[in-house]
Scaffold this motif. Structure first.
Motif, PDB file in Angstrom:
ATOM      1  N   PRO A   1      -1.453   9.414   3.189  1.00  0.00           N
ATOM      2  CA  PRO A   1      -0.254   8.581   3.032  1.00  0.00           C
ATOM      3  C   PRO A   1      -0.399   7.267   3.788  1.00  0.00           C
ATOM      4  O   PRO A   1      -0.896   7.237   4.922  1.00  0.00           O
ATOM      5  CB  PRO A   1       0.861   9.443   3.633  1.00  0.00           C
ATOM      6  CG  PRO A   1       0.344  10.853   3.518  1.00  0.00           C
ATOM      7  CD  PRO A   1      -1.137  10.745   3.734  1.00  0.00           C
ATOM      8  N   GLY A   2       0.030   6.177   3.150  1.00  0.00           N
ATOM      9  CA  GLY A   2      -0.139   4.868   3.764  1.00  0.00           C
ATOM     10  C   GLY A   2       1.018   4.429   4.624  1.00  0.00           C
ATOM     11  O   GLY A   2       0.934   3.404   5.302  1.00  0.00           O
TER      12      GLY A   2
ATOM     13  N   ILE B   1       0.837  -1.206   0.000  1.00  0.00           N
ATOM     14  CA  ILE B   1       0.000   0.000   0.000  1.00  0.00           C
ATOM     15  C   ILE B   1       0.865   1.247   0.000  1.00  0.00           C
ATOM     16  O   ILE B   1       1.833   1.343   0.752  1.00  0.00           O
ATOM     17  CB  ILE B   1      -0.951   0.003   1.207  1.00  0.00           C
ATOM     18  CG1 ILE B   1      -1.980  -1.131   1.071  1.00  0.00           C
ATOM     19  CG2 ILE B   1      -1.671   1.345   1.339  1.00  0.00           C
ATOM     20  CD1 ILE B   1      -2.866  -1.306   2.288  1.00  0.00           C
ATOM     21  N   LEU B   2       0.517   2.208  -0.847  1.00  0.00           N
ATOM     22  CA  LEU B   2       1.195   3.495  -0.913  1.00  0.00           C
ATOM     23  C   LEU B   2       0.425   4.580  -0.176  1.00  0.00           C
ATOM     24  O   LEU B   2       1.001   5.417   0.518  1.00  0.00           O
ATOM     25  CB  LEU B   2       1.378   3.923  -2.366  1.00  0.00           C
ATOM     26  CG  LEU B   2       2.263   3.054  -3.253  1.00  0.00           C
ATOM     27  CD1 LEU B   2       2.127   3.486  -4.711  1.00  0.00           C
ATOM     28  CD2 LEU B   2       3.706   3.154  -2.806  1.00  0.00           C
ATOM     29  N   ALA B   3      -0.894   4.598  -0.376  1.00  0.00           N
ATOM     30  CA  ALA B   3      -1.726   5.666   0.179  1.00  0.00           C
ATOM     31  C   ALA B   3      -3.178   5.203   0.171  1.00  0.00           C
ATOM     32  O   ALA B   3      -3.498   4.123  -0.342  1.00  0.00           O
ATOM     33  CB  ALA B   3      -1.571   6.945  -0.637  1.00  0.00           C
TER      34      ALA B   3
ATOM     35  N   ILE C   1     -13.706   4.592   0.800  1.00  0.00           N
ATOM     36  CA  ILE C   1     -12.249   4.641   0.865  1.00  0.00           C
ATOM     37  C   ILE C   1     -11.662   3.405   0.199  1.00  0.00           C
ATOM     38  O   ILE C   1     -12.200   2.305   0.318  1.00  0.00           O
ATOM     39  CB  ILE C   1     -11.771   4.718   2.322  1.00  0.00           C
ATOM     40  CG1 ILE C   1     -12.307   5.988   3.002  1.00  0.00           C
ATOM     41  CG2 ILE C   1     -10.246   4.688   2.408  1.00  0.00           C
ATOM     42  CD1 ILE C   1     -12.018   6.059   4.486  1.00  0.00           C
ATOM     43  N   ARG C   2     -10.569   3.599  -0.525  1.00  0.00           N
ATOM     44  CA  ARG C   2      -9.873   2.470  -1.145  1.00  0.00           C
ATOM     45  C   ARG C   2      -8.361   2.730  -1.052  1.00  0.00           C
ATOM     46  O   ARG C   2      -7.928   3.869  -0.828  1.00  0.00           O
ATOM     47  CB  ARG C   2     -10.282   2.318  -2.614  1.00  0.00           C
ATOM     48  CG  ARG C   2     -10.022   3.557  -3.439  1.00  0.00           C
ATOM     49  CD  ARG C   2     -10.573   3.438  -4.845  1.00  0.00           C
ATOM     50  NE  ARG C   2     -10.296   4.659  -5.602  1.00  0.00           N
ATOM     51  CZ  ARG C   2     -10.620   4.833  -6.881  1.00  0.00           C
ATOM     52  NH1 ARG C   2     -11.228   3.865  -7.543  1.00  0.00           N
ATOM     53  NH2 ARG C   2     -10.341   5.961  -7.505  1.00  0.00           N
ATOM     54  N   SER C   3      -7.588   1.688  -1.222  1.00  0.00           N
ATOM     55  CA  SER C   3      -6.135   1.827  -1.127  1.00  0.00           C
ATOM     56  C   SER C   3      -5.514   1.988  -2.509  1.00  0.00           C
ATOM     57  O   SER C   3      -6.077   1.562  -3.521  1.00  0.00           O
ATOM     58  CB  SER C   3      -5.521   0.613  -0.433  1.00  0.00           C
ATOM     59  OG  SER C   3      -5.778  -0.569  -1.175  1.00  0.00           O
ATOM     60  N   LEU C   4      -4.353   2.620  -2.528  1.00  0.00           N
ATOM     61  CA  LEU C   4      -3.545   2.756  -3.743  1.00  0.00           C
ATOM     62  C   LEU C   4      -2.309   1.883  -3.545  1.00  0.00           C
ATOM     63  O   LEU C   4      -1.585   2.041  -2.558  1.00  0.00           O
ATOM     64  CB  LEU C   4      -3.144   4.215  -3.952  1.00  0.00           C
ATOM     65  CG  LEU C   4      -2.202   4.529  -5.124  1.00  0.00           C
ATOM     66  CD1 LEU C   4      -2.831   4.102  -6.444  1.00  0.00           C
ATOM     67  CD2 LEU C   4      -1.866   6.008  -5.156  1.00  0.00           C
TER      68      LEU C   4
ATOM     69  N   VAL D   1       9.664   2.749  -6.158  1.00  0.00           N
ATOM     70  CA  VAL D   1       8.840   2.328  -5.022  1.00  0.00           C
ATOM     71  C   VAL D   1       9.389   2.897  -3.719  1.00  0.00           C
ATOM     72  O   VAL D   1       8.636   3.427  -2.889  1.00  0.00           O
ATOM     73  CB  VAL D   1       8.751   0.790  -4.943  1.00  0.00           C
ATOM     74  CG1 VAL D   1       8.171   0.349  -3.592  1.00  0.00           C
ATOM     75  CG2 VAL D   1       7.889   0.242  -6.073  1.00  0.00           C
ATOM     76  N   ASN D   2      10.708   2.813  -3.534  1.00  0.00           N
ATOM     77  CA  ASN D   2      11.313   3.358  -2.314  1.00  0.00           C
ATOM     78  C   ASN D   2      11.063   4.855  -2.184  1.00  0.00           C
ATOM     79  O   ASN D   2      10.822   5.372  -1.087  1.00  0.00           O
ATOM     80  CB  ASN D   2      12.817   3.076  -2.304  1.00  0.00           C
ATOM     81  CG  ASN D   2      13.130   1.625  -2.003  1.00  0.00           C
ATOM     82  OD1 ASN D   2      12.319   0.922  -1.395  1.00  0.00           O
ATOM     83  ND2 ASN D   2      14.282   1.168  -2.436  1.00  0.00           N
TER      84      ASN D   2
END
Length: 307
Positions: free
Chosen positions: A294-295, A116-118, A256-259, A275-276
């Protein structure tokens, strides 16, 4: 040519054949492909174009030897691209299932990494002249199913293959078909234009397109439509909330959903380098600036009394 030279030619040709014979296994490592240099092609869910454009711009400015070729398309097409050799990374609203991970492992020799990113929200937008500005989740589900007392057309960024459509059918309708009142636009900006021109339409788009009040393009979109409030299902008292960052963080907003990222590299290449960047401070702050949640950052929630 003497025998010694012939032997050298055979050795070189044999080496080249071994290098080219990948047979669908792990992608060959390119010499200039590092976490901060090289070229990579990624496919991204169209719902997140504004924020990922910003991420790529900052990343490439920081690392001039890196080139990220971004293609924005419906989510299902992004996942299909992941099966091709030319695409090593996708950004979508779900990760890989265990079966999908196993299939990739059988083909590549390793499982792609994902995480997960966000967190994003699906915003409901209405025409400026619309009388209704608040809805319950029951209202949204009934409108999607085509059996609501509200007579709105529901406009989405396609009728298949997009993350918004998948969310509506899987999470809201639980596999039931969309109603005949649900219509398709090709992109999120076209959803906004459709709703802006039709008082009898409401639209569903990612908040990434209309959440940033500091972005001139998004201010232009907000001048054309209104953002509706949805009933909070987790609040102690009755409340209707908008898809603001705080409401996403507290779980007050219901859509709400994840990215997520999925990267197909088993070495330290440009995909993992990007990704980093996305999961650490600079990338996470860009998500925050775009009014997504932000995730990977910790937040403290404080109660305040406003007089």
């Amino acid at each position: 040519m003497n025998k010694k030279h012939n032997g050298w030619v055979v050795f070189v040709l044999g080496f080249l054949l071994m290098a080219c014979g990948n047979n669908g296994t792990a992608p060959a490592v390119v010499s200039d492909d590092t976490p901060t240099s090289g070229r990579i092609r990624i496919s991204i869910d169209e719902s997140f174009k504004p924020v990922i454009d910003s991420q790529i711009k900052v990343f490439q400015a920081s690392f001039p030897n890196a080139e990220i070729i971004a293609e924005y398309k419906p989510e299902a097409e992004c996942l299909k691209d992941l099966e091709s050799d030319s695409t090593r990374m996708v950004i979508v609203t779900r990760g890989l299932s265990e079966d999908e991970s196993t299939q990739f492992e059988q083909k590549l020799g390793f499982k792609p990494a994902w995480g997960i990113l966000a967190y994003d929200a699906i915003a409901i937008v209405t025409n400026k002249k619309a009388k209704d500005s608040t809805f319950t989740m029951g209202d949204i589900k009934n409108m999607l199913a085509g059996n609501s007392s509200f007579k709105y057309k529901v406009v989405m960024d396609g009728l298949s293959a997009t993350s918004t459509v998948r969310f509506a059918m899987d999470s809201l309708l639980r596999g039931k078909p969309l109603g005949k009142n649900v219509v398709a636009a090709k992109t999120s900006p076209e959803v906004i234009e459709y709703v802006a021109n039709d008082p009898n339409a409401i639209g569903m788009i990612g908040v990434s397109w209309i959440g940033n009040s500091d972005d001139q393009d998004q201010l232009s979109f907000l001048s054309k439509v209104n953002v509706a409030s949805l009933a909070c299902e987790t609040c102690d008292e009755a409340a209707y909330v908008k898809p603001y960052q705080g409401n996403i963080a507290l779980g007050r907003y219901p859509l709400i959903r994840s990215l997520n990222y999925i990267v197909k590299e088993n070495y330290q290449g440009l995909g993992k380098g990007f990704v980093n960047f996305l999961i650490y401070e600079r990338g996470q702050l860009i998500f925050k600036r775009a009014y997504l949640l932000p995730g990977r950052m910790q937040f403290n929630v404080r109660n305040m009394n406003i007089k």
